[in-house]
Scaffold this active site. Structure first.
Site, PDB file in Angstrom:
ATOM      1  CG  HIS A 118      -2.034   0.944   1.135  1.00 36.35           C
ATOM      2  ND1 HIS A 118      -1.920   2.271   1.445  1.00 36.35           N
ATOM      3  CD2 HIS A 118      -3.302   0.762   0.698  1.00 36.35           C
ATOM      4  CE1 HIS A 118      -3.080   2.854   1.224  1.00 36.35           C
ATOM      5  NE2 HIS A 118      -3.935   1.972   0.764  1.00 36.35           N
ATOM      6  CG  ASP A 171      -8.404  -4.407  -2.544  1.00 40.14           C
ATOM      7  OD1 ASP A 171      -9.628  -4.261  -2.485  1.00 40.14           O
ATOM      8  OD2 ASP A 171      -7.613  -3.499  -2.839  1.00 40.14           O
TER       9      ASP A 171
HETATM   10  N1  ACO Z   1       4.248  -7.532  -4.859  1.00 45.01           N
HETATM   11  C1  ACO Z   1       5.597  -7.528  -4.981  1.00 45.01           C
HETATM   12  N2  ACO Z   1       6.366  -6.449  -4.817  1.00 45.01           N
HETATM   13  C2  ACO Z   1       5.752  -5.294  -4.535  1.00 45.01           C
HETATM   14  C3  ACO Z   1       4.353  -5.196  -4.392  1.00 45.01           C
HETATM   15  C4  ACO Z   1       3.591  -6.371  -4.567  1.00 45.01           C
HETATM   16  N3  ACO Z   1       2.262  -6.347  -4.446  1.00 45.01           N
HETATM   17  N4  ACO Z   1       4.007  -3.922  -4.105  1.00 45.01           N
HETATM   18  C5  ACO Z   1       5.152  -3.234  -4.068  1.00 45.01           C
HETATM   19  N5  ACO Z   1       6.217  -4.062  -4.318  1.00 45.01           N
HETATM   20  C6  ACO Z   1       7.628  -3.690  -4.285  1.00 45.01           C
HETATM   21  C7  ACO Z   1       8.043  -2.897  -5.528  1.00 45.01           C
HETATM   22  O1  ACO Z   1       8.495  -3.734  -6.563  1.00 45.01           O
HETATM   23  C8  ACO Z   1       9.122  -2.013  -4.963  1.00 45.01           C
HETATM   24  O2  ACO Z   1      10.285  -2.794  -4.799  1.00 45.01           O
HETATM   25  P1  ACO Z   1      11.759  -2.106  -4.959  1.00 45.01           P
HETATM   26  O3  ACO Z   1      11.859  -1.109  -3.849  1.00 45.01           O
HETATM   27  O4  ACO Z   1      12.704  -3.244  -4.806  1.00 45.01           O
HETATM   28  O5  ACO Z   1      11.789  -1.488  -6.316  1.00 45.01           O
HETATM   29  C9  ACO Z   1       8.622  -1.684  -3.547  1.00 45.01           C
HETATM   30  O6  ACO Z   1       7.805  -2.809  -3.167  1.00 45.01           O
HETATM   31  C10 ACO Z   1       7.816  -0.413  -3.460  1.00 45.01           C
HETATM   32  O7  ACO Z   1       6.761  -0.497  -4.409  1.00 45.01           O
HETATM   33  P2  ACO Z   1       6.089   0.732  -5.124  1.00 45.01           P
HETATM   34  O8  ACO Z   1       5.525   0.266  -6.426  1.00 45.01           O
HETATM   35  O9  ACO Z   1       7.012   1.913  -5.152  1.00 45.01           O
HETATM   36  O10 ACO Z   1       4.910   1.066  -4.138  1.00 45.01           O
HETATM   37  P3  ACO Z   1       3.705   2.020  -4.429  1.00 45.01           P
HETATM   38  O11 ACO Z   1       3.396   2.716  -3.163  1.00 45.01           O
HETATM   39  O12 ACO Z   1       3.937   2.858  -5.632  1.00 45.01           O
HETATM   40  O13 ACO Z   1       2.537   0.989  -4.813  1.00 45.01           O
HETATM   41  C11 ACO Z   1       0.656  -0.410  -4.696  1.00 45.01           C
HETATM   42  C12 ACO Z   1       1.509   0.643  -3.977  1.00 45.01           C
HETATM   43  C13 ACO Z   1       0.212   0.128  -6.068  1.00 45.01           C
HETATM   44  C14 ACO Z   1      -0.595  -0.665  -3.866  1.00 45.01           C
HETATM   45  C15 ACO Z   1       1.499  -1.689  -4.869  1.00 45.01           C
HETATM   46  O14 ACO Z   1       1.911  -2.166  -3.603  1.00 45.01           O
HETATM   47  C16 ACO Z   1       0.751  -2.770  -5.641  1.00 45.01           C
HETATM   48  O15 ACO Z   1       0.761  -2.765  -6.879  1.00 45.01           O
HETATM   49  N6  ACO Z   1       0.085  -3.720  -4.901  1.00 45.01           N
HETATM   50  C17 ACO Z   1      -0.709  -4.743  -5.536  1.00 45.01           C
HETATM   51  C18 ACO Z   1      -2.047  -4.174  -5.992  1.00 45.01           C
HETATM   52  C19 ACO Z   1      -2.994  -3.927  -4.833  1.00 45.01           C
HETATM   53  O16 ACO Z   1      -3.165  -4.767  -3.956  1.00 45.01           O
HETATM   54  N7  ACO Z   1      -3.645  -2.747  -4.875  1.00 45.01           N
HETATM   55  C20 ACO Z   1      -4.632  -2.372  -3.870  1.00 45.01           C
HETATM   56  C21 ACO Z   1      -4.160  -1.214  -3.045  1.00 45.01           C
HETATM   57  S1  ACO Z   1      -5.273  -0.873  -1.750  1.00 45.01           S
HETATM   58  C22 ACO Z   1      -6.574  -0.102  -2.470  1.00 45.01           C
HETATM   59  O17 ACO Z   1      -6.521   0.522  -3.501  1.00 45.01           O
HETATM   60  C23 ACO Z   1      -7.829  -0.260  -1.797  1.00 45.01           C
END
Ligand code: ACO
Length: 403
Positions: A279, A337
């Protein structure tokens, strides 16, 4: 520091912040999140208390008005929501114009925006009474529209709302009643629906809410603003994630395959991510996910689906991922979720309706945030800048001379 030609401030300093990870875009008194501690409060009340001790009416009234309602305020509010739950018969014809297998979110973007054409008074956003009326209309009509979208997609006759049912009961009734048999409401499922709605109502400046505020900052019609929020919510990185979680669990298929899935999620060359994990704000367990997990267990028990293989995979996946160094280091824990898809499936809600249900709940937050913004005595249109990376000056070339 940035090349001033590429990011020219109009006044003072200008920051470059893609994804707005560290930009506050507004002041608000509605929702507070502590991402480090995993805390979420609506107007000062914890999400745990509101979900456990409150109900839909309490939480909705609180977000909209700032206080929990008294008994008489509850009664009046519930009457108003019931009173506005019907939609114009002419609007119902819109649904027949969509392709039969259209995604209900595509339909929702269209019909909610179209409400603006039915309520010309809603354009008077400077009038507090009209503002509140638009908020009530939107909250009240969303489940009706969502249920019509669903019934149309499966070719069943639409079901009208009933005045004797609560908001959550009415939603279930409109989704599941069929003319040939009496729909028997399971109180456990109605209560679960109530909690799911409360958990999803507001989450400060997430992508869809900030979209609503951006649209609203131009003083656009509130129905059009909420339609823009629905569009932003649709994506799998936001409201579409619960649908994506279910698909992911199905692809994993068995607890034995979890380690492989985790390795894929860590691989930066693989687009696979653990859906329902991570998140932007929470770097610990999402407080809503904890409540959702317990609702999930209760619903599965009530629906006699405790042995759902997807639940087994989800529990094990959570277990392994939350003790894995990669996920711990990045603060990746289950979000709301992660368990909602399994819960909704056990409730008989079709997958295509998951994000729609989220939109129904989030409408309460969207309209509260829209109203707060509209009440701002010093309104400002949202207008971010950009970092220009294109050419600065090129000489025009006549078409004959271009190669
Ligand atoms: N699985 C694996 N790795 C992940 C995930 C994941 N779900 N989420 C983040 N990471 C990793 C990234 O690859 C990144 O790694 P790095 O530092 O080695 O490059 C690090 O964690 C940070 O990730 P970001 O993409 O910068 O995080 P951001 O805050 O931009 O993204 C998000 C948040 C979009 C929710 C992301 O975690 C994601 O795509 N999760 C899966 C989708 C999801 O569950 N969305 C629902 C969110 S809650 C809602 O809307 C109600």
């Amino acid at each position: 520091f940035l090349d001033v030609r590429k990011l020219q401030p109009t006044t003072g300093m200008c920051t470059f912040d893609p994804g707005f990870t560290s930009t506050g875009a507004c002041q608000s008194q509605i929702t507070f999140i502590d991402g480090k501690e995993g805390v979420l409060v609506y107007r000062g009340y914890s999400i745990d208390d509101l979900a456990e001790k409150g109900d839909f009416t309490d939480a909705t009234y609180l977000l909209l008005h700032g206080e929990l309602p008294t008994n008489s305020q509850r009664e009046k509010f519930e009457f108003e929501l019931t009173h506005h739950s019907l939609v114009h018969e002419q609007l119902i014809k819109f649904f027949q114009g969509f392709k039969h297998d259209a995604h209900p979110m595509a339909i929702m973007v269209g019909v909610v925006g179209a409400l603006a054409a039915f309520y010309s008074d809603s354009a008077d956003i400077g009038n507090p009474a009209e503002r509140m009326r638009s908020c009530l209309r939107l909250i009240a009509k969303m489940p009706t529209l969502a249920a019509i979208a669903y019934k149309t997609s499966i070719g069943q006759p639409i079901v009208y709302p009933r005045n004797d049912l609560s908001y959550s009961e009415n939603f279930l009734h409109m989704l599941f009643s069929v003319p040939s048999e009496k729909y028997v409401m399971d109180p456990e499922l109605a209560r679960a629906m109530e909690i799911i709605l409360v958990l999803h109502m507001d989450h400060e400046q997430n992508a869809s809410t900030s979209t609503v505020r951006t649209a609203g900052s131009s003083q656009a019609n509130p129905f059009a603003c909420i339609a823009s929020g629905i569009a932003a919510l649709w994506g799998p990185a936001h409201g579409g994630a619960n649908e994506a979680v279910l698909r992911m669990l199905e692809v994993i298929g068995h607890v034995e395959n979890i380690p492989d899935a985790l390795e894929r999620a860590k691989d930066k060359n693989d687009p696979f991510r653990l859906m329902g994990f991570g998140h932007r704000v929470y770097k610990t367990y999402d407080p809503r996910a904890k409540i959702m997990r317990s609702v999930c267990h209760r619903v599965l028990k009530a629906a006699k689906k405790e042995n759902d293989p997807l639940l087994k995979i989800a529990l094990e996946l959570e277990n392994i991922a939350t003790s894995d160094e990669y996920f711990i280091k990045r603060g990746l824990y289950p979000n709301v979720d992660f368990y909602s898809g399994i819960t909704l499936r056990a409730m008989g809600i079709p997958v295509s309706m998951y994000t729609v249900l989220f939109a129904v709940a989030r409408t309460v937050g969207w309209v509260s945030q829209w109203k707060e913004m509209a009440e701002d005595p010093v309104p400002r249109i949202s207008r971010p800048r950009q970092m220009y990376l294109g050419s600065m000056k090129r000489n025009f070339v006549d078409v004959e001379s271009r190669c």
